[in-house]
Design a protein around this motif. Structure first.
Motif, PDB file in Angstrom:
ATOM      1  N   VAL A 133      -2.743   2.093  -9.233  1.00 18.13           N
ATOM      2  CA  VAL A 133      -3.934   2.936  -9.394  1.00 18.13           C
ATOM      3  C   VAL A 133      -4.418   3.504  -8.061  1.00 18.13           C
ATOM      4  CG1 VAL A 133      -6.374   2.899 -10.065  1.00 18.13           C
ATOM      5  CG2 VAL A 133      -4.673   1.772 -11.503  1.00 18.13           C
ATOM      6  N   GLU A 134      -4.471   2.654  -7.034  1.00 16.68           N
ATOM      7  CA  GLU A 134      -5.066   3.052  -5.758  1.00 16.68           C
ATOM      8  C   GLU A 134      -4.056   3.526  -4.724  1.00 16.68           C
ATOM      9  OE1 GLU A 134      -7.570  -0.176  -4.473  1.00 16.68           O
ATOM     10  OE2 GLU A 134      -8.699  -0.157  -6.352  1.00 16.68           O
ATOM     11  N   GLY A 135      -2.784   3.274  -4.963  1.00 17.46           N
ATOM     12  CA  GLY A 135      -1.757   3.698  -4.025  1.00 17.46           C
ATOM     13  C   GLY A 135      -1.424   2.631  -2.999  1.00 17.46           C
ATOM     14  N   PRO A 136      -0.528   2.951  -2.077  1.00 14.81           N
ATOM     15  CA  PRO A 136      -0.054   1.999  -1.070  1.00 14.81           C
ATOM     16  C   PRO A 136      -1.200   1.390  -0.266  1.00 14.81           C
ATOM     17  CG  PRO A 136       1.290   3.973  -1.055  1.00 14.81           C
ATOM     18  CD  PRO A 136       0.110   4.257  -1.945  1.00 14.81           C
ATOM     19  N   SER A 137      -0.965   0.162   0.194  1.00 13.44           N
ATOM     20  CA  SER A 137      -1.999  -0.566   0.925  1.00 13.44           C
ATOM     21  C   SER A 137      -1.359  -1.603   1.836  1.00 13.44           C
ATOM     22  CB  SER A 137      -2.930  -1.261  -0.082  1.00 13.44           C
ATOM     23  OG  SER A 137      -3.981  -1.915   0.571  1.00 13.44           O
ATOM     24  N   THR A 138      -2.145  -2.089   2.773  1.00 11.43           N
ATOM     25  CA  THR A 138      -1.674  -3.181   3.626  1.00 11.43           C
ATOM     26  C   THR A 138      -1.963  -4.516   2.947  1.00 11.43           C
ATOM     27  OG1 THR A 138      -3.776  -3.417   4.783  1.00 11.43           O
ATOM     28  CG2 THR A 138      -2.173  -1.851   5.731  1.00 11.43           C
ATOM     29  N   THR A 139      -1.300  -5.539   3.417  1.00 14.53           N
ATOM     30  CA  THR A 139      -1.530  -6.888   2.889  1.00 14.53           C
ATOM     31  C   THR A 139      -2.985  -7.297   3.090  1.00 14.53           C
ATOM     32  OG1 THR A 139       0.757  -7.497   3.364  1.00 14.53           O
ATOM     33  CG2 THR A 139      -0.805  -9.307   3.066  1.00 14.53           C
ATOM     34  N   ALA A 140      -3.519  -7.023   4.259  1.00 11.84           N
ATOM     35  CA  ALA A 140      -4.905  -7.403   4.556  1.00 11.84           C
ATOM     36  C   ALA A 140      -5.885  -6.698   3.624  1.00 11.84           C
ATOM     37  CB  ALA A 140      -5.238  -7.100   6.015  1.00 11.84           C
ATOM     38  N   ALA A 141      -5.677  -5.410   3.399  1.00 16.74           N
ATOM     39  CA  ALA A 141      -6.577  -4.658   2.518  1.00 16.74           C
ATOM     40  C   ALA A 141      -6.470  -5.162   1.078  1.00 16.74           C
ATOM     41  CB  ALA A 141      -6.257  -3.166   2.587  1.00 16.74           C
ATOM     42  N   LEU A 142      -5.264  -5.487   0.639  1.00 13.53           N
ATOM     43  CA  LEU A 142      -5.094  -6.034  -0.702  1.00 13.53           C
ATOM     44  C   LEU A 142      -5.792  -7.386  -0.831  1.00 13.53           C
ATOM     45  CD1 LEU A 142      -1.366  -5.127  -1.390  1.00 13.53           C
ATOM     46  CD2 LEU A 142      -3.356  -4.330  -2.707  1.00 13.53           C
TER      47      LEU A 142
END
Length: 147
Positions: free
Chosen positions: A50-59
């Motif tokens: 839904v939100e697109g690619p992300s970093t591990t920390a942000a997830l």
């Protein structure tokens, strides 16, 4: 109901709502018994979809878990080829995680099974007026969670 006014208290409604939502979520999970995904893996994969690619920390922040726990979840998803990591173009020390085509299609199958079960249950159990009440309740719930 409150003994004096005959009205439900917010606490009573909250207890009943939490119990019903919990039961509904468990029932929806059983709609896809062959899914290889845990609830946390489904949640992360859905967020990436839904939100697109992300970093591990942000997830980890978005899912309210520790980065170490998120790394374990992502590793499990990566082993199933449902997510992939690429170098972060803005910070070479990090990687960006995204859903793969297989991850998106797996998620689509899971969502379709849940929606099919729920639509069937609504169709079988509720008449038109009850469906309208349920739709109104969905609007109220949306308002509560978006607050």
């Amino acid at each position: 109901m409150s003994e004096e006014s005959g009205e439900l208290t917010a606490e009573q409604v909250a207890v009943d709502l939490a119990a019903v939502v919990s039961t509904l979520m468990r029932r929806l999970r059983t709609a896809t018994p062959d899914s290889r995904l845990t609830p946390s893996q489904r949640s992360v994969l859905s967020r990436l979809d839904v939100e697109g690619p992300s970093t591990t920390a942000a997830l980890a922040r978005a899912e309210y878990v520790r980065p170490q726990s998120m790394r374990l979840t992502l590793t499990a998803l990566e082993e199933q080829a449902l997510v992939e990591r690429t170098p972060d173009p803005h910070d070479g020390r990090q990687s960006v995680v995204s859903a793969t085509a297989l991850g998106r299609s797996t998620l689509a199958v899971v969502r379709a099974a849940k929606q099919s079960w729920l639509a069937g249950a609504i169709d079988e159990e509720l008449d038109g007026a009850e469906r309208r009440v349920l739709a109104d309740a969905v609007d109220l719930l949306r308002r509560l969670v978006e607050k």
